[in-house]
Design a protein around this motif. Structure first.
Motif, PDB file in Angstrom:
ATOM      1  N   VAL A  31       0.878  -1.208   0.052  1.00 26.37           N
ATOM      2  CA  VAL A  31       0.031  -0.020   0.071  1.00 26.37           C
ATOM      3  C   VAL A  31       0.742   1.370  -0.144  1.00 26.37           C
ATOM      4  O   VAL A  31       1.925   1.370   0.902  1.00 26.37           O
ATOM      5  CB  VAL A  31      -0.727   0.003   1.135  1.00 26.37           C
ATOM      6  N   ARG A  32       0.640   2.094  -0.916  1.00 31.48           N
ATOM      7  CA  ARG A  32       1.315   3.417  -1.037  1.00 31.48           C
ATOM      8  C   ARG A  32       0.283   4.580  -0.619  1.00 31.48           C
ATOM      9  O   ARG A  32      -0.851   4.585  -1.191  1.00 31.48           O
ATOM     10  CB  ARG A  32       1.935   3.528  -2.490  1.00 31.48           C
ATOM     11  N   PRO A  33       0.683   5.375   0.624  1.00 30.24           N
ATOM     12  CA  PRO A  33      -0.147   6.217   0.838  1.00 30.24           C
ATOM     13  C   PRO A  33      -0.738   7.228  -0.128  1.00 30.24           C
ATOM     14  O   PRO A  33       0.222   7.692  -1.003  1.00 30.24           O
ATOM     15  CB  PRO A  33       0.840   7.116   2.090  1.00 30.24           C
ATOM     16  N   ARG A  34      -2.109   7.223   0.077  1.00 35.08           N
ATOM     17  CA  ARG A  34      -2.625   8.423  -1.000  1.00 35.08           C
ATOM     18  C   ARG A  34      -2.454   7.886  -2.345  1.00 35.08           C
ATOM     19  O   ARG A  34      -2.725   8.929  -3.357  1.00 35.08           O
ATOM     20  CB  ARG A  34      -2.366   9.806  -0.700  1.00 35.08           C
ATOM     21  N   SER A  35      -1.974   6.747  -2.694  1.00 36.67           N
ATOM     22  CA  SER A  35      -1.736   6.349  -3.972  1.00 36.67           C
ATOM     23  C   SER A  35      -2.699   4.878  -4.430  1.00 36.67           C
ATOM     24  O   SER A  35      -3.068   4.907  -5.596  1.00 36.67           O
ATOM     25  CB  SER A  35      -0.445   6.153  -4.427  1.00 36.67           C
ATOM     26  N   GLY A  36      -2.679   4.210  -3.548  1.00 39.94           N
ATOM     27  CA  GLY A  36      -3.499   2.866  -3.789  1.00 39.94           C
ATOM     28  C   GLY A  36      -2.592   1.728  -3.634  1.00 39.94           C
ATOM     29  O   GLY A  36      -1.544   1.769  -2.890  1.00 39.94           O
ATOM     30  N   THR A  37      -3.042   0.512  -3.963  1.00 39.06           N
ATOM     31  CA  THR A  37      -2.317  -0.856  -3.480  1.00 39.06           C
ATOM     32  C   THR A  37      -1.770  -1.142  -4.853  1.00 39.06           C
ATOM     33  O   THR A  37      -2.324  -1.282  -5.911  1.00 39.06           O
ATOM     34  CB  THR A  37      -3.441  -1.846  -3.467  1.00 39.06           C
ATOM     35  N   PHE A  38      -0.426  -1.822  -4.752  1.00 40.87           N
ATOM     36  CA  PHE A  38       0.585  -2.088  -5.908  1.00 40.87           C
ATOM     37  C   PHE A  38       1.207  -3.425  -5.783  1.00 40.87           C
ATOM     38  O   PHE A  38       1.199  -3.755  -4.441  1.00 40.87           O
ATOM     39  CB  PHE A  38       1.387  -0.908  -6.170  1.00 40.87           C
ATOM     40  N   VAL A  39       1.286  -3.983  -7.017  1.00 41.67           N
ATOM     41  CA  VAL A  39       2.208  -5.331  -6.888  1.00 41.67           C
ATOM     42  C   VAL A  39       3.658  -5.034  -6.534  1.00 41.67           C
ATOM     43  O   VAL A  39       4.184  -4.157  -7.042  1.00 41.67           O
ATOM     44  CB  VAL A  39       2.179  -5.881  -8.277  1.00 41.67           C
ATOM     45  N   ALA A  40       3.884  -5.638  -5.315  1.00 43.54           N
ATOM     46  CA  ALA A  40       5.143  -5.457  -4.967  1.00 43.54           C
ATOM     47  C   ALA A  40       6.408  -6.038  -5.794  1.00 43.54           C
ATOM     48  O   ALA A  40       6.271  -6.942  -6.597  1.00 43.54           O
ATOM     49  CB  ALA A  40       5.246  -6.233  -3.376  1.00 43.54           C
ATOM     50  N   LYS A  41       7.401  -5.307  -5.706  1.00 42.13           N
ATOM     51  CA  LYS A  41       8.551  -5.680  -6.429  1.00 42.13           C
ATOM     52  C   LYS A  41       9.228  -6.943  -5.997  1.00 42.13           C
ATOM     53  O   LYS A  41       9.147  -7.492  -4.634  1.00 42.13           O
ATOM     54  CB  LYS A  41       9.943  -4.571  -6.156  1.00 42.13           C
ATOM     55  N   GLY A  42       9.664  -7.972  -7.053  1.00 45.24           N
ATOM     56  CA  GLY A  42      10.192  -9.011  -6.462  1.00 45.24           C
ATOM     57  C   GLY A  42       9.289 -10.325  -6.109  1.00 45.24           C
ATOM     58  O   GLY A  42       9.635 -11.311  -5.382  1.00 45.24           O
ATOM     59  N   SER A  43       8.029  -9.905  -6.207  1.00 43.14           N
ATOM     60  CA  SER A  43       7.049 -11.109  -5.913  1.00 43.14           C
ATOM     61  C   SER A  43       6.528 -11.995  -7.180  1.00 43.14           C
ATOM     62  O   SER A  43       5.701 -12.673  -6.889  1.00 43.14           O
ATOM     63  CB  SER A  43       5.615 -10.053  -5.553  1.00 43.14           C
TER      64      SER A  43
END
Length: 468
Positions: A69-81
């Motif tokens: 979760v990136r504050p005020r931006s949304g939910t993103f696929v994490a690096k290296g996943s």
């Protein structure tokens, strides 16, 4: 955008299904590192589940490191996943994207509107005005049944155009007709209760009912719509589903005599009629027949959508309910997605109230009438023995070609040549009665595509000797 396919009859929980599908897409790089996921509210609305179900799945993905979760931006696929791609996955990814060198498919799907005619400029102007002028409440949580402005406007519009009798409080705004029908099914169908449906019927409606756990009782149709005398006499039904103004796919317009028969049946059996009125605005021969709902508002649930009139991208539909069902429906709607987007509702209300919808419908009737005439002329000149069915309204014809048998094999061969047709047989519950009939939609095609498509259809049928 996430594509989640839920099996509601599975013993696996909905949360687990959502988690597994997103996790699999990340591992297989269907979802790329850094890609933003749908909001929990947006995804829950799209797939028809409680927002809490999606939040639980997201929380698990966050805890396991798949997303962040990136504050005020949304939910993103994490690096290296994600896992490194195998060769077969690379090939699959390449097949997902059509290059410009590949031939364009001429798609005769019924119900596809002319997207290029969407009134973008006016819609954008109204959206800008609404965002600048709307009261603060429009930007907060809304009523599950929809904003008052749209419900008042719709009540007037439906009375004037479709003869629907209702108060604004009886109108429930939904995410398209699909959600409206899903909620109606949840509301009225209990264990052991069936739905009577026209046969053939659109596969989308059939899947909605089955996915909600309903059993279907097929009722035959002819060129004038459903045959009420074939409705079950001793079987308990939750409702009878009909498309009386332009039956899909056969195109029949239900006569007043059959409408009266349906109402008498619903009264006698103490059940409801669900009336789907998806494209009745586009009538080319005579005046549109008023709704069944106007004959008996206590027994008929009226469902409509703006997907065919304007665009499928505008996910606004509605259900007009008898007053005694409103509260229960409103509660179901709240648990599904809280409410439909309020800004879109207010823009649509303005669009209708200021007369732009009426102008758009008049414009599109002229365009669709011309396309219909071109398609019918091409079909009848190419297939001398053919006849067209259901041409009085809507955006498709049924073409009956004696001697043809539209098997999966011939349909696939025609598709390989760049033309997609739809056999009526695939929409039938009882098979074997529509083998020589196909649906040919013209709403989203150009004149040139219609002509080219029919010519290719004739070449394929002649070449493969599927006609006598």
């Amino acid at each position: 955008m996430l594509y989640i396919n839920l099996n509601r009859k599975s013993t696996t929980s909905l949360t687990q299904q959502i988690y597994e599908q997103i996790r699999g897409d990340i591992l297989n790089r269907e979802l790329k590192e850094g890609e933003r996921l749908d909001s929990s509210r947006g995804l829950s609305s799209t797939i028809g589940v409680s927002r809490n179900v999606v939040l639980e799945a997201y929380d698990r993905l966050i805890a396991e490191g798949y997303v962040e979760v990136r504050p005020r931006s949304g939910t993103f696929v994490a690096k290296g996943s994600s896992l490194p791609l195998h060769e077969n996955n690379v090939h699959r990814d390449q097949r997902m994207f059509r290059t410009d060198s590949e031939p364009k498919l001429i798609d005769f799907r019924g119900g596809n509107p002319a997207i290029d005619q969407f009134p973008r400029k006016k819609w954008g102007q109204l959206t800008k005005e609404v965002c600048g002028e709307a009261p603060d409440r429009i930007f907060g949580y809304g009523e599950p049944g929809g904003i008052e402005e749209l419900r008042i406007t719709l009540a007037k519009y439906l009375q004037r155009v479709r003869g629907v009798h209702c108060d604004p409080e009886q109108i429930m705004i939904t995410q398209g007709a699909t959600q409206a029908l899903r909620l109606i099914t949840e509301l009225l169908i209990k264990d052991g209760i069936s739905i009577a449906v026209e046969d053939p019927v659109t596969d989308e409606m059939r899947n909605i009912f089955i996915n909600a756990g309903a059993d279907l009782f097929p009722v035959p149709v002819d060129e004038n719509g459903i045959l009420p005398e074939h409705l079950p006499k001793g079987k308990k039904l939750g409702f009878v589903f009909v498309i009386p103004s332009h039956q899909f796919p056969m195109g029949g317009i239900l006569s007043i005599q059959r409408r009266v028969q349906l109402i008498e049946y619903a009264r006698k059996m103490n059940n409801y009629i669900v009336e789907d009125d998806y494209d009745s605005e586009f009538t080319y021969e005579g005046a549109p027949v008023p709704s069944i709902q106007g004959l008996d508002p206590e027994r008929v649930i009226y469902v409509g959508t703006f997907s065919k009139i304007l665009s499928p991208a505008l996910r606004v539909g509605y259900a007009v309910l008898p007053a005694h069902l409103v509260e229960a429906f409103r509660n179901l709607k709240w648990f599904h997605d809280r409410h439909t987007a309020s800004i879109d509702q207010l823009v649509l209300s303005r669009f209708i109230e200021e007369g732009y919808l009426d102008r758009h419908v008049r414009k599109m009737k002229k365009i669709y009438r011309k396309k219909r005439e071109i398609l019918e002329k091409c079909v009848l000149s190419s297939f001398k023995e053919a006849k067209t069915i259901g041409k009085a309204a809507g955006m498709h014809l049924v073409v009956d070609i004696p001697g043809a048998t539209f098997t999966d094999d011939i349909v696939n061969k025609i598709k390989e040549k760049g033309v997609h047709i739809y056999p009526v047989e695939q929409y039938a519950l009882k098979k074997g009665m529509h083998k020589q009939q196909i649906i040919m939609g013209y709403g989203g095609l150009t004149k040139e595509e219609i002509i080219e498509g029919v010519e290719e259809l004739k070449r394929c049928l002649d070449m493969n000797k599927y006609r006598q």
